[in-house]
Enzyme design. Structure first.
Site, PDB file in Angstrom:
ATOM      1  N   GLU A 157     -11.253  -4.318  18.785  1.00 36.70           N
ATOM      2  CA  GLU A 157     -10.391  -4.761  17.588  1.00 36.70           C
ATOM      3  C   GLU A 157      -8.967  -5.335  18.040  1.00 36.70           C
ATOM      4  O   GLU A 157      -8.451  -6.392  17.383  1.00 36.70           O
ATOM      5  CB  GLU A 157     -10.068  -3.514  16.485  1.00 36.70           C
ATOM      6  CG  GLU A 157      -9.298  -3.746  15.529  1.00 36.70           C
ATOM      7  CD  GLU A 157      -8.806  -2.443  14.804  1.00 36.70           C
ATOM      8  OE1 GLU A 157      -8.537  -2.486  13.573  1.00 36.70           O
ATOM      9  OE2 GLU A 157      -8.533  -1.390  15.531  1.00 36.70           O
ATOM     10  N   ASP A 202      -1.124  -2.193   8.935  1.00 38.29           N
ATOM     11  CA  ASP A 202      -0.943  -0.736   8.781  1.00 38.29           C
ATOM     12  C   ASP A 202      -1.453  -0.097  10.159  1.00 38.29           C
ATOM     13  O   ASP A 202      -2.480  -0.221  10.638  1.00 38.29           O
ATOM     14  CB  ASP A 202      -1.711  -0.320   7.855  1.00 38.29           C
ATOM     15  CG  ASP A 202      -3.226  -0.829   7.669  1.00 38.29           C
ATOM     16  OD1 ASP A 202      -3.517  -2.040   8.110  1.00 38.29           O
ATOM     17  OD2 ASP A 202      -4.078  -0.344   7.159  1.00 38.29           O
TER      18      ASP A 202
END
Length: 783
Positions: free
Chosen positions: A683, A465
């Site tokens: 990340e 996503d």
């Protein structure tokens, strides 16, 4: 710019600090700084600071811009025989280093800071009278980190080994991940761990009262948490018990205004008073805004934990997944109430088998019992989630990310869907807020919006996503990544039944088995065989795997393009977005030798850039504009799971050179960021520009820390530890020296990759400072 020598000390200042001088240097902070300070008892130490006029006879004072006139050290200068150590006043040195070097005020020393990158520290052997220059971003940021760690351990003054500042960056990062980051990301759901785990950065209801949802059928657990609420009234803990069917969409929507953490597996332990109590099994969270147990993050995290020897921690995470499948009917996207309808990419069988292979061999019966629980849970999840409707398409047999759910996903930022909702709100003459409330409560019906949110929830279940690959169609796609994962489930379950359970596995929980072979007629028939009716045997699982390999080849493989594509089950055609998840077929082992050869020699170069593998091709992503912004799972972004799956898959089919080259690229990008940006482990990355300063819709996680990185980011930590296991000693040294892949692979350092891949988007080797500045300029608001 004024420049300071921050630690001149009076004679005798070192008395009693000898214990620190003989300490090993490359150890975790607790070992290095954790001892008490030693005092002689006869003399109070006083520390002076040369920056305020204290006399330093060995070097003339430096004023204004004169610091750069210092004599340079020459290669023929006398070298100190003993390792150099510095005598440092912690608080004062933190103050000076931030004032002088942290020019952008973010409490980090990075290459974008405009300070002199030079600081003199008093040496311990001279009691601080002689000083030595610490130079450059890496040493100064390490100094700041070490001071922050010393402060954590309540140290006012320290003797610091220079080796802590010059430590090989690969060794330093790997050590920090193993000894510090995993511990900082560890959580427990019980009386002791609730305060940390209940904090939910995604909760936007405005209420921060901690709330825990306990599954139906666990009365002892519910009573345990009620007792915690009584014992710790300051927590203001709200304990709720879920209904027998906790993933009913209407019920889950009713929890939107009262989100909470979901209870996970616990062990019964002695309470120290002759009785028993419950204790939460520890687990590792991804980090930053993701402060709960996630499904696919946990798989990659567990690979890193296994490399670092934390087998029990990884095993505990599988115990939680077994618990989730039993009580919540699936391994959840994340362990919060708003995820109850939503799964994530399934990795349980491989995770369980990897851990089983590393368990202590002294009690094989216990190990087999544990694996049996995991395989039984995986079989239930397979039958009731992944090959059950609505996720399966009975016509093709392909499974899809297609979760239940109603209304607007509540874990997103408040404004995330404003641009989607505005036209509908205008149509009804309402504000966006009023419209969302009426739409979520079912007062206003909008089938077009229902379809949009069906796909949006599916994108979130996919783990990707968001991406233009899935925009407005995800729930209809039989994706290559999901089919590869389910093929691996089928092979793993069959293998475990045959090899570990003597080809016979009784299922202990009652549920419906999905029909096989898959046909629309079989799924239209309401009759379902029950799970406890007969034992499971390996052959039926191998038959399922072989059948799945056939539909993957039929619907997803594109021979002319030499690549797997997603298949749109509604439009009944391939969706030609080129995704790096095509390489997951190698990881799962469902590609033929010929398909693997095409993927490794022809298609790999579509995704390979300077910093590793991008999520998809630039061509597939399409043009980016103000109306069509970047999506974080598209080009040019690179994510740890894609790298790890490709390394393992390529190695599996014998393409070790390619796997090592890709691992080198990614670890080079991670290491340069670590060196240049105060130890950051983010990340994700922009792998074309080698930058963690990304301009995507959710920004980046894991980059917001002060002075010292404390947790990195779960799967990025894992990628580093797993990636190092792919590198030769020569490659590891080159990464530590920050040798660009372009130099390393073209300079005969190792087997060179295809030229088109190496230089594709990168051009000549680029200056990291230039790239960082360009990214900063790009992401600054325009006037």
């Amino acid at each position: 710019m004024s420049h300071h020598t921050v630690t001149a000390h009076p004679a005798g200042a070192l008395d009693g600090l000898d214990d620190h001088i003989i300490k090993p240097t490359q150890v975790d902070a607790t070992t290095y700084y954790g001892d008490n300070e030693y005092h002689t008892g006869t003399r109070a130490r006083t520390f002076s600071h040369s920056e305020v006029g204290a006399h330093n006879p060995k070097r003339r004072p430096a004023f204004q811009e004169d610091w750069h006139t210092r004599r340079r050290r020459m290669s023929h200068d006398e070298k100190p025989t003993a390792p150099r150590k510095f005598l440092i006043d912690v608080e004062e040195t933190i103050r000076v280093i931030l004032e002088q070097e942290d020019t952008d005020g973010d409490f980090q020393i990075s290459i974008t800071d405009a300070g002199p990158k030079l600081m003199a520290l008093g040496t311990a052997t001279s009691n601080g009278y002689k000083s030595f220059d610490i130079r450059g971003t890496y040493m100064l940021s390490n100094l700041l980190q070490e001071l922050a760690l010393a402060r954590d351990h309540n140290r006012k003054r320290i003797v610091l080994d220079e080796a802590r500042l010059t430590e090989n960056p690969v060794d330093r990062l790997s050590r920090m991940i193993k000894n510090s980051f995993w511990h900082s990301l560890t959580r427990r759901i019980d009386g002791d761990g609730l305060e940390i785990i209940c904090a939910d950065p995604k909760n936007r209801t405005g209420r921060i009262q901690p709330r825990i949802y306990v599954p139906y059928g666990e009365p002892a657990m519910a009573e345990y948490y009620r007792q915690v609420a009584r014992d710790k009234p300051h927590l203001n803990l709200d304990v709720q018990v879920l209904p027998p069917k906790p993933d009913d969409p209407v019920f889950v929507k009713s929890l939107n205004s009262k989100p909470g953490i979901l209870a996970l597996a616990m062990n019964e332990v002695d309470d120290g008073k002759g009785g028993k109590t419950l204790k939460g099994i520890p687990f590792v969270v991804p980090g930053a805004r993701f402060n709960e147990l996630y499904n696919w993050d946990s798989y990659f995290i567990s690979l890193g934990l296994l490399v670092d020897g934390y087998v029990n921690m990884a095993k505990g995470m599988v115990d939680h997944f077994i618990f989730e499948i039993k009580h919540y009917n699936k391994i959840l996207n994340g362990s919060r109430s708003y995820y109850l309808c939503r799964a994530q990419p399934p990795f349980l069988t491989d995770m369980a088998l990897q851990i089983y292979n590393q368990l202590d061999r002294s009690d094989m019966d216990s190990n087999r019992r544990w694996l049996k629980r995991a395989i039984q849970a995986a079989i239930k999840e397979y039958h009731t989630v992944w090959v059950a409707e609505p996720r399966i398409d009975p016509k093709t047999g392909l499974s899809r990310f297609r979760p239940d759910g109603l209304g607007i996903p509540p874990e997103t930022e408040a404004t995330h869907f404003t641009h989607i909702l505005e036209p509908y709100a205008r149509k009804h003459g309402l504000s966006v807020l009023e419209f969302s409330e009426k739409y979520t409560n079912g007062i206003l019906k909008e089938p077009g919006l229902d379809e949009y949110f069906l796909h949006d929830r599916a994108v979130r279940e996919s783990g990707h996503d968001t991406t233009y690959r899935f925009e407005k169609r995800c729930a209809n796609l039989g994706t290559i990544d999901l089919q590869a994962l389910l093929y691996k489930y089928e092979v793993d379950i069959g293998t475990a039944i045959r090899e570990v359970f003597d080809d016979e596995l009784e299922l202990e929980e009652e549920f419906d088995l999905a029909p096989f072979p898959v046909t629309p007629e079989a799924y239209a028939n309401p009759y379902r065989e029950k799970s406890k009716r007969r034992a499971q045997r390996s052959q039926e699982w191998f038959d399922r795997a072989e059948w799945r390999r056939g539909i993957i080849d039929k619907y997803l493989w594109n021979e002319s393009k030499g690549l797997y594509f997603d298949y749109d089950t509604v439009q009944e055609k391939q969706s030609l977005y080129e995704s790096v998840t095509a390489l997951w077929a190698l990881w799962a082992g469902c590609a033929s030798e010929e398909q693997a050869w095409k993927l490794a020699t022809e298609s790999l170069k579509k995704f390979e850039v300077l910093g590793g593998l991008v999520s998809g091709t630039e061509e597939s992503r399409g043009k980016i504009s103000l109306d069509r912004p970047n999506r974080q799972w598209d080009y040019p972004y690179a994510w740890p799971p894609h790298q790890i799956m490709a390394w393992v898959g390529l190695e599996r089919y014998g393409y070790l050179d390619e796997a090592q080259r890709l691992a080198y690229r990614f670890l080079y990008m991670m290491t340069t960021a670590f060196v240049d940006f105060n130890g950051v482990v983010p990340e994700k990355f922009d792998a074309v520009k080698l930058s963690h300063l990304v301009d995507a819709e959710y920004g980046n996680q894991g980059i917001d820390f002060k002075m010292v990185p404390r947790e990195g980011f779960g799967w990025m930590n894992a990628a580093y530890q797993v990636g190092l296991s792919f590198l030769t000693t020569h490659m590891r040294r080159a990464v530590a020296a920050c040798t660009s892949p372009e130099v390393f692979f073209r300079g005969g350092g190792a087997a060179a990759g295809p030229d088109s891949a190496v230089g594709m988007q990168s051009g000549a080797a680029q200056d990291p400072l230039g790239l960082a500045m360009e990214t900063l300029t790009m992401s600054s608001p325009q006037p």
